[in-house]
Design a protein around this motif. Structure first.
Motif, PDB file in Angstrom:
ATOM      1  N   SER A 231       4.522  -1.193  17.930  1.00 35.30           N
ATOM      2  CA  SER A 231       4.823  -2.518  17.364  1.00 35.30           C
ATOM      3  C   SER A 231       4.654  -2.532  15.848  1.00 35.30           C
ATOM      4  O   SER A 231       5.392  -3.203  15.139  1.00 35.30           O
ATOM      5  CB  SER A 231       3.959  -3.609  18.007  1.00 35.30           C
ATOM      6  N   LYS A 232       3.698  -1.753  15.356  1.00 33.95           N
ATOM      7  CA  LYS A 232       3.457  -1.693  13.913  1.00 33.95           C
ATOM      8  C   LYS A 232       4.464  -0.785  13.223  1.00 33.95           C
ATOM      9  O   LYS A 232       4.982  -1.121  12.156  1.00 33.95           O
ATOM     10  CB  LYS A 232       2.039  -1.197  13.634  1.00 33.95           C
ATOM     11  N   ALA A 233       4.738   0.361  13.811  1.00 32.59           N
ATOM     12  CA  ALA A 233       5.651   1.364  13.240  1.00 32.59           C
ATOM     13  C   ALA A 233       5.286   1.622  11.780  1.00 32.59           C
ATOM     14  O   ALA A 233       4.156   1.965  11.483  1.00 32.59           O
ATOM     15  CB  ALA A 233       7.093   0.944  13.413  1.00 32.59           C
ATOM     16  N   ASP A 234       6.227   1.417  10.843  1.00 36.80           N
ATOM     17  CA  ASP A 234       5.932   1.654   9.426  1.00 36.80           C
ATOM     18  C   ASP A 234       5.820   0.352   8.645  1.00 36.80           C
ATOM     19  O   ASP A 234       5.973   0.332   7.437  1.00 36.80           O
ATOM     20  CB  ASP A 234       6.960   2.589   8.796  1.00 36.80           C
ATOM     21  N   GLN A 235       5.509  -0.733   9.355  1.00 38.23           N
ATOM     22  CA  GLN A 235       5.394  -2.040   8.709  1.00 38.23           C
ATOM     23  C   GLN A 235       4.039  -2.225   8.030  1.00 38.23           C
ATOM     24  O   GLN A 235       3.063  -1.593   8.391  1.00 38.23           O
ATOM     25  CB  GLN A 235       5.576  -3.151   9.740  1.00 38.23           C
TER      26      GLN A 235
ATOM     27  N   TRP B  48       3.845  -7.462   9.557  1.00 41.27           N
ATOM     28  CA  TRP B  48       3.086  -7.176  10.778  1.00 41.27           C
ATOM     29  C   TRP B  48       1.608  -7.443  10.548  1.00 41.27           C
ATOM     30  O   TRP B  48       1.059  -7.105   9.497  1.00 41.27           O
ATOM     31  CB  TRP B  48       3.264  -5.718  11.201  1.00 41.27           C
ATOM     32  N   MET B  49       0.986  -8.054  11.535  1.00 41.38           N
ATOM     33  CA  MET B  49      -0.470  -8.236  11.566  1.00 41.38           C
ATOM     34  C   MET B  49      -0.927  -7.881  12.972  1.00 41.38           C
ATOM     35  O   MET B  49      -0.169  -8.027  13.935  1.00 41.38           O
ATOM     36  CB  MET B  49      -0.858  -9.684  11.257  1.00 41.38           C
ATOM     37  N   PRO B  50      -2.167  -7.435  13.114  1.00 45.64           N
ATOM     38  CA  PRO B  50      -2.670  -7.138  14.457  1.00 45.64           C
ATOM     39  C   PRO B  50      -2.488  -8.348  15.368  1.00 45.64           C
ATOM     40  O   PRO B  50      -2.692  -9.491  14.934  1.00 45.64           O
ATOM     41  CB  PRO B  50      -4.154  -6.845  14.231  1.00 45.64           C
ATOM     42  N   PRO B  51      -2.083  -8.119  16.615  1.00 42.16           N
ATOM     43  CA  PRO B  51      -1.834  -9.243  17.521  1.00 42.16           C
ATOM     44  C   PRO B  51      -3.079 -10.094  17.802  1.00 42.16           C
ATOM     45  O   PRO B  51      -2.971 -11.303  17.963  1.00 42.16           O
ATOM     46  CB  PRO B  51      -1.305  -8.587  18.788  1.00 42.16           C
TER      47      PRO B  51
ATOM     48  N   ARG C  83      -7.748  -9.136  12.323  1.00 38.40           N
ATOM     49  CA  ARG C  83      -6.984  -9.257  11.082  1.00 38.40           C
ATOM     50  C   ARG C  83      -7.825  -9.099   9.821  1.00 38.40           C
ATOM     51  O   ARG C  83      -7.367  -8.515   8.842  1.00 38.40           O
ATOM     52  CB  ARG C  83      -6.217 -10.573  11.068  1.00 38.40           C
ATOM     53  N   CYS C  84      -9.045  -9.587   9.812  1.00 38.97           N
ATOM     54  CA  CYS C  84      -9.885  -9.442   8.616  1.00 38.97           C
ATOM     55  C   CYS C  84     -10.194  -7.972   8.347  1.00 38.97           C
ATOM     56  O   CYS C  84     -10.124  -7.512   7.199  1.00 38.97           O
ATOM     57  CB  CYS C  84     -11.167 -10.250   8.761  1.00 38.97           C
TER      58      CYS C  84
ATOM     59  N   TRP D 139      -6.755  -2.177   4.743  1.00 38.50           N
ATOM     60  CA  TRP D 139      -5.483  -1.940   4.033  1.00 38.50           C
ATOM     61  C   TRP D 139      -5.742  -1.847   2.524  1.00 38.50           C
ATOM     62  O   TRP D 139      -5.293  -0.919   1.862  1.00 38.50           O
ATOM     63  CB  TRP D 139      -4.502  -3.061   4.353  1.00 38.50           C
ATOM     64  N   ILE D 140      -6.498  -2.811   2.018  1.00 35.44           N
ATOM     65  CA  ILE D 140      -6.793  -2.841   0.585  1.00 35.44           C
ATOM     66  C   ILE D 140      -7.629  -1.622   0.186  1.00 35.44           C
ATOM     67  O   ILE D 140      -7.360  -0.973  -0.826  1.00 35.44           O
ATOM     68  CB  ILE D 140      -7.488  -4.157   0.196  1.00 35.44           C
TER      69      ILE D 140
END
Length: 107
Positions: A46-50, A55-58, A63-64, A70-71
């Motif tokens: 679902s994430k692939a290369d997004q 895309w955010m975790p379902p 998400r936090c 990510w940062i």
């Protein structure tokens, strides 16, 4: 295993300027637990290369951590953050508790 920052995203964010050795080091980075993560096959597909702008975790509870990781990985590898990515990160970070994020540069 999956890359927190997908390889295609890393390429678009600056890795295309790296040497082959630097790209290999990024792809195999075991120096920070946030770089390579264990995910289900379903999540990986679902994430692939997004990135965070598409895309955010379902599960909202993840998400936090996703935003902070990510940062941290972007900073660790000195990768650029584009405006849509920055907007998505900032919007999602407003729902996260303030917490310090420690980063060691990879290179």
């Amino acid at each position: 295993m999956d890359h927190r920052i997908p390889l295609a995203e890393a390429w678009d964010s600056g890795a295309k300027e790296w040497t082959a050795k630097e790209r290999e080091e990024y792809a195999n980075d075991l120096g920070d637990d946030r770089c390579l993560i264990a995910v289900s096959a379903k999540t990986s597909r679902s994430k692939a290369d997004q990135g965070p702008s598409t895309w955010m975790p379902p599960f909202e509870g993840d998400r936090c951590e996703y935003v902070a990781d990510w940062i941290a990985v972007k900073v660790r590898w000195q990768l650029a953050i584009d405006p849509s990515e920055q907007s998505a990160l900032a919007e999602n970070a407003t729902r996260c508790p303030d917490a310090p994020v420690k980063v060691t540069l990879a290179r």
